[in-house]
Design an enzyme around this catalytic site. Structure first.
Site, PDB file in Angstrom:
ATOM      1  N   LYS A  56       0.828  -1.203   0.000  1.00 14.72           N
ATOM      2  CA  LYS A  56       0.000   0.000   0.000  1.00 14.72           C
ATOM      3  C   LYS A  56       0.869   1.262   0.000  1.00 14.72           C
ATOM      4  O   LYS A  56       0.600   2.223  -0.696  1.00 14.72           O
ATOM      5  CB  LYS A  56      -0.888   0.029   1.247  1.00 14.72           C
ATOM      6  CG  LYS A  56      -2.013  -0.976   1.200  1.00 14.72           C
ATOM      7  CD  LYS A  56      -2.973  -0.744   2.362  1.00 14.72           C
ATOM      8  CE  LYS A  56      -3.934  -1.915   2.466  1.00 14.72           C
ATOM      9  NZ  LYS A  56      -4.969  -1.684   3.475  1.00 14.72           N
TER      10      LYS A  56
ATOM     11  N   ARG B 194      -8.606  -6.478  -8.371  1.00 10.69           N
ATOM     12  CA  ARG B 194      -9.509  -7.608  -8.597  1.00 10.69           C
ATOM     13  C   ARG B 194     -10.898  -7.078  -8.922  1.00 10.69           C
ATOM     14  O   ARG B 194     -11.148  -5.890  -8.849  1.00 10.69           O
ATOM     15  CB  ARG B 194      -9.593  -8.450  -7.326  1.00 10.69           C
ATOM     16  CG  ARG B 194      -9.963  -7.586  -6.125  1.00 10.69           C
ATOM     17  CD  ARG B 194     -10.281  -8.358  -4.884  1.00 10.69           C
ATOM     18  NE  ARG B 194     -10.169  -7.520  -3.707  1.00 10.69           N
ATOM     19  CZ  ARG B 194     -11.081  -6.666  -3.276  1.00 10.69           C
ATOM     20  NH1 ARG B 194     -12.209  -6.515  -3.939  1.00 10.69           N
ATOM     21  NH2 ARG B 194     -10.900  -5.934  -2.194  1.00 10.69           N
TER      22      ARG B 194
ATOM     23  N   GLU C  61      -9.248   3.354  -4.454  1.00 15.64           N
ATOM     24  CA  GLU C  61     -10.071   3.859  -3.356  1.00 15.64           C
ATOM     25  C   GLU C  61      -9.563   5.216  -2.875  1.00 15.64           C
ATOM     26  O   GLU C  61      -8.355   5.432  -2.766  1.00 15.64           O
ATOM     27  CB  GLU C  61     -10.044   2.862  -2.191  1.00 15.64           C
ATOM     28  CG  GLU C  61     -10.608   1.507  -2.576  1.00 15.64           C
ATOM     29  CD  GLU C  61     -10.973   0.668  -1.353  1.00 15.64           C
ATOM     30  OE1 GLU C  61     -10.427   0.937  -0.267  1.00 15.64           O
ATOM     31  OE2 GLU C  61     -11.808  -0.240  -1.514  1.00 15.64           O
TER      32      GLU C  61
ATOM     33  N   GLY D 184      -3.618  -2.319  10.651  1.00 18.81           N
ATOM     34  CA  GLY D 184      -5.000  -2.609  11.031  1.00 18.81           C
ATOM     35  C   GLY D 184      -5.504  -1.729  12.160  1.00 18.81           C
ATOM     36  O   GLY D 184      -6.350  -2.140  12.939  1.00 18.81           O
ATOM     37  N   GLY D 185      -4.970  -0.529  12.258  1.00 18.24           N
ATOM     38  CA  GLY D 185      -5.499   0.414  13.239  1.00 18.24           C
ATOM     39  C   GLY D 185      -4.881   0.283  14.624  1.00 18.24           C
ATOM     40  O   GLY D 185      -5.168   1.073  15.510  1.00 18.24           O
TER      41      GLY D 185
ATOM     42  N   LYS E 125       0.577   7.359  13.936  1.00 19.38           N
ATOM     43  CA  LYS E 125       0.560   5.962  13.507  1.00 19.38           C
ATOM     44  C   LYS E 125       1.924   5.321  13.726  1.00 19.38           C
ATOM     45  O   LYS E 125       2.936   5.890  13.343  1.00 19.38           O
ATOM     46  CB  LYS E 125       0.198   5.867  12.015  1.00 19.38           C
ATOM     47  CG  LYS E 125      -1.224   6.319  11.707  1.00 19.38           C
ATOM     48  CD  LYS E 125      -1.515   6.305  10.210  1.00 19.38           C
ATOM     49  CE  LYS E 125      -2.173   5.020   9.779  1.00 19.38           C
ATOM     50  NZ  LYS E 125      -2.609   5.097   8.345  1.00 19.38           N
TER      51      LYS E 125
ATOM     52  N   GLU F 125      -0.369  11.443  10.232  1.00 17.53           N
ATOM     53  CA  GLU F 125      -1.215  11.515   9.041  1.00 17.53           C
ATOM     54  C   GLU F 125      -2.382  12.428   9.369  1.00 17.53           C
ATOM     55  O   GLU F 125      -2.851  12.448  10.510  1.00 17.53           O
ATOM     56  CB  GLU F 125      -1.737  10.119   8.704  1.00 17.53           C
ATOM     57  CG  GLU F 125      -2.027   9.911   7.234  1.00 17.53           C
ATOM     58  CD  GLU F 125      -2.355   8.451   6.952  1.00 17.53           C
ATOM     59  OE1 GLU F 125      -1.484   7.736   6.437  1.00 17.53           O
ATOM     60  OE2 GLU F 125      -3.481   8.038   7.285  1.00 17.53           O
TER      61      GLU F 125
END
Lengths: 455, 176, 176, 455
Positions: free
Chosen positions: A116, A292, A275, A164-165, A158, A200
């Site tokens: 990512k 995909r 996205e 995953g948070g 972060k 962020e």
């Protein structure tokens, strides 16, 4: 074109891919686990092959089982659907090594877009805005304060090693930042053995908007408009729509055009989805790419009239796209309701059982993509998706009016479904105004959201 | 709902008791002897149905023969097919099934007539070059092979019969 | 199919006979007394089900009450509803039904307690200004009206009970 | 808009109208015969009312029963669907006299278009070509020969008093004409007590093309393109498609534009369909107008995205159309397969029974309008239509490919259906070339047509 395709998936998407293969006149073999022996895809298939037990790790997620099944059944390509092995670049590579084609981006493309972080950097370089953040890791408190000032509060701290948070913290003021940096640093050290942190920008009332693209092997690409996936519950989409009510037509076009330009420049191939988070001012920040076919692809098909699954297969077979951006026209408005086997009255816990009675909604603009049939026993081993109700209308109010009718028509007896949350959504003022953000449901909680609709 | 009158109740009882006394024993004998799944008898307004539970008498998935070898028939016909009733387990023998999807290979030391014990490796299935062992499910004697060495097989497919020791002798006598 | 062995057969028989001896009488009594449609008992691998036949005990369409008067409920709920089990025919009385869709009108000379014969005109339904006669289905005594004069009724709707002559006396005694 | 609509029909169209009412937010009452008590429309309806016994003459065809039902259930409008009372101008008038609205053209418009002969004259005067024929009745043999010469052979001799094809005779030469006139005259005298005859041009290899129109109360009208209904068996349509492969785009537009211009000028109102015969040279001759929603309306909905049933209701309620010709765009190609309970192996005799298993086809572009459900007992009293499978594709070959898949997916167990004739059609070279005429099947007979496909 391929001579025979192995469908390495289950549920509604296996049925969908089977239809696409048949429309193309290509033979198909449905690979299934023991738990799916009586599934609709297996029933409808000309040929089906059992690849392992119910446990997905030994069937749908087993690269050797899937590839071996393709070889022994004489297939020359594998369609992975979504989930399972669909974005596993290692799998795609082994598929290729066995002389078969992975239906999706080629392995080297998948690899390029696998991280990512790297993808954000790559596409950021091609003109897509990404979420503003610190330049690299925070060296010390002063550096953190300077960077936060530059980004603008609120900001998210972060941990570099997290995911995953986990270990993230949102702060709204310099004072909060100073206090939180210390805590985060020690937490990160304890949790990951690495205390590097970065910042962020925190997008509070954001919307989730994604752009559908299709690029052939010859670098010819088109976008097929965007979809709004803001309606979520605990980060799980359950309703998607297109076009997004968040942006005007000019902004939508501009976003989609920037997206297709960037991915073509970055060498993407096949269908894919970019996205974005969209903030209240309408700024769109790229987050990730999905390499995909997506669950929500039908709403784009309703608007464009273009079959995304056959397009995906044709591209993987090396065919040119065969149409250009000027040929893509969007008509009307479409919504997709994910029908899940979830008990809305008991915190959406998954339900299971046998379908005693099943009535499919119909009428103009109504499409149901599902693997249900009367007598089907839903196996407890996989996700809770029972199908997707897709409703098109010439405009959003008509699509919503038709959706109410279609949801009322849908009968699935023998299972508990999440239809109630969709019905609650269709009387929610924020949704009806098209102003929903990703926290629409979670802000109040599902129970309160449902209760408000019942009043 | 209003009460039923006594005469109507008595008539009902007589009918049901007739069923119980006269028909049930025959019904039971028949169902017990044949292994039929269900029997139903009617008398007047009443009917009695006996049904054998499926649990415990059939083994489910393993009894469905492999589809990998089946060539593509008309799929329209197939879609209209009802699932075939599952065959009852054979008390004389048990099948060794495939541990994976791939190419089956026999073992040179195992052939029809070989005596094996439950857990013995009797064949293998090659899954992308990695052999997976096919094991005997019971003690017995290797019987008819259901696939040839080199055949494509799917997961769970029945590959070879193992004749149960206790019945093998009796049957081979009959077969001779 | 191979024969079942004797031990298995005996075990089956014992289970079924247990059902027949111990449970069936209770089952019969319960079903006979309540008018329930179906009862089922399981023991081990076996189950016995008693079911009252629908034939001859319910009359089908005529027993479904009129929908015209029913106001619109949530249609989603309605769509999910299973059709209600049809009630049994009442041996004491029969309903006169509407010959058309319209507005029901009573006849002044007919009221509760009036003695009528099968075919007698006992009320009318006004269909666009044209009265259609409601006739008594049996000889009997006019009983409870199921609608008021002036009510909207649909075709086939039960309008008024006719108590059968033979039982009317007995019941009115009970009711008094 | 109306407050409550009585749906005076059954089967798939009752379900279709119910959906339209709900989409508009209008209450609806389903009027049903005793035989349809367990029908899907009754199940889905908020309110339903039994109007009579199975015999349609005493229920769906009984004007007093239908109107009384509307009054007692508090409706202010009646939707007649197709068939039954849908084009009965007497019924429409009585509906109006009771203060209710007939959903369709107003009674005076229905009356104006009630006679086929008068309508041909009316619309002929507004610029629509009609089938060439003799000027009035044939006076004697010489007059007949002169008129036939003028029209051009072959010609059809038609008795003035006849109807439904009775007493008609086709002739190819003057000699045949002279002989046939004598026979026809004596036959007509015997059959109808009236020996007047007239001549009409015989169109041999004709195609059946119809134009869909919608005109509001304010005289604002649009056409919604045409449909090709050439595929027939014994004059019964069983497959319809749009656009027609018989005409090029310019010819299609010209025909549709002439049609809408003519009906607006002639004072038509509400949705309607103008039927034409098209000869091999592409000449379109107006035959008749259908003043109702048609069975095949969904293919037009697929192409235009316009809901014809809500449009019909809105026009009847006095609303303006709300869109103009420029807003009507046609996209792609659509086919409709009428699924009938007919036994193709026994001369299409009607079949009846209970639906044991029902699987609805799906996927992109697939729509099934049907009243079937698992467990439904098809009553033997009405027509054999079980539903309509409608398939859209971006072009004719794709629509046909999808149709094959959808027909294969359709499962209706417990009944015999006519799916075999559709499957035969989809491998017929003449059909695939788009060159079918109305005698495609009857020229060889259904049995031979089916047998040819099986080879």
């Amino acid at each position: 074109m391929f001579s025979k395709i192995l469908i390495a998936n289950r549920g509604e998407i296996a049925v969908r891919i089977l239809r696409a293969c048949r429309t193309l006149g290509v033979e198909a073999v449905v690979a299934y686990s023991e738990a799916d022996r009586e599934s609709l895809a297996v029933q409808q298939a000309d040929e089906a092959i059992c690849i392992g037990p119910a446990d997905a790790k030994r069937s749908y997620l087993s690269a050797p089982a899937v590839i071996s099944a393709a070889i022994v059944s004489g297939c020359d390509a594998i369609h992975p659907g979504y989930g399972f092995l669909s974005e596993d670049e290692g799998f795609a590579e082994v598929v290729g090594a066995h002389g078969l084609t992975f239906i999706g981006p080629p392995p080297q493309v998948l690899e390029r877009f696998a991280s990512k972080e790297a993808t954000r950097h790559l596409l950021g370089g091609e003109g897509l805005a990404t979420i503003p953040g610190s330049n690299g890791m925070i060296r010390d408190d002063l550096h953190g304060l300077e960077e936060a000032e530059r980004i603008g509060y609120p900001v998210l701290i972060k941990p570099s090693a997290g995911g995953g948070g986990k270990g993230m913290r949102m702060v709204r003021t310099p004072r909060e930042l100073e206090a939180a940096l210390k805590i985060c640093r020690s937490e990160a050290r304890a949790a990951f053995g690495d205390d590097s942190l970065y910042l962020e920008k925190w997008l509070e009332d954001n919307r989730h908007v994604e752009v559908q693209v299709a690029v052939d092997r010859f670098g010819h690409g088109v976008h097929l408009g965007e979809r709004d996936c803001s309606v979520q519950r605990r980060h799980q989409k359950f309703l998607e729509e297109a076009p997004t009510p968040a942006l005007g037509e000019a902004a939508r076009n501009e976003l989609a055009e920037r997206a297709i330009k960037a991915v073509v420049a970055a060498g993407y191939e096949n269908v894919g989805t970019l996205e974005f988070l969209v903030d209240p001012a309408g700024n769109a920040y790229f987050i990730e790419i999905n390499c995909r076919i997506q669950v929500e692809h039908p709403i784009t098909e309703m608007l464009t009239g273009i079959d995304l699954v056959t397009t995906q297969i044709r591209i993987a077979a090396g065919e040119p796209l065969g149409f250009s951006q000027a040929d893509v026209t969007l008509r009307g408005h479409a919504l997709e309701f994910r029908i899940n086997a979830e008990d809305t009255e008991h915190d959406f816990r998954p339900s299971t059982g046998t379908v005693e009675r099943y009535l499919v909604p119909g009428g103009p603009g109504v499409r149901m993509d599902s693997h249900l049939f009367t007598g089907y026993e839903v196996p407890p081993f996989y996700d809770s998706l029972l199908g997707k109700l897709i409703v098109w209308g010439p405009d959003r109010p008509t699509a919503i009016a038709r959706s109410r009718v279609a949801l009322d028509e849908l009968v699935v007896e023998g299972l508990v479904t999440n239809v109630a949350i969709h019905q609650a959504l269709l009387v929610n003022d924020i949704f009806l105004a098209g102003e929903m953000t990703t926290n629409l449901v979670d802000r109040v909680g599902s129970a309160a959201f449902l209760a408000a609709a019942a009043r | 709902m209003p009460d039923r009158d006594d005469a109507a109740r008595l008539a009902d009882h007589a009918q049901i008791e007739g069923l119980a006394d006269d028909l049930l024993p025959a019904l039971i004998a028949k169902l017990g002897a044949t292994g039929l799944a269900e029997l139903e008898v009617r008398e007047g307004d009443w009917r009695v149905r006996l049904r054998r539970s499926a649990d415990g008498t059939t083994s489910g998935a393993r009894t469905t023969p492999g589809r990998a070898a089946r060539s593509a028939g008309g799929h329209a016909d197939h879609a209209h097919q009802q699932p075939a009733p599952e065959p009852a387990v054979d008390p004389y023998r048990a099948a060794a099934t495939s541990p994976g999807v791939g190419i089956s290979h026999s073992r040179p030391e195992i052939s029809s007539g070989s005596r094996v014990r439950a857990g013995d490796r009797i064949a293998s299935v090659d899954v992308l070059g990695i052999p997976q062992e096919v094991v005997a499910p019971v003690n017995g004697i290797v019987g008819a092979g259901l696939v040839e060495s080199g055949d494509a097989v799917e997961y769970g497919q029945e590959l070879v019969w193992i004749e149960l020791i206790s019945t093998a002798a009796e049957r081979s006598g009959r077969d001779a």
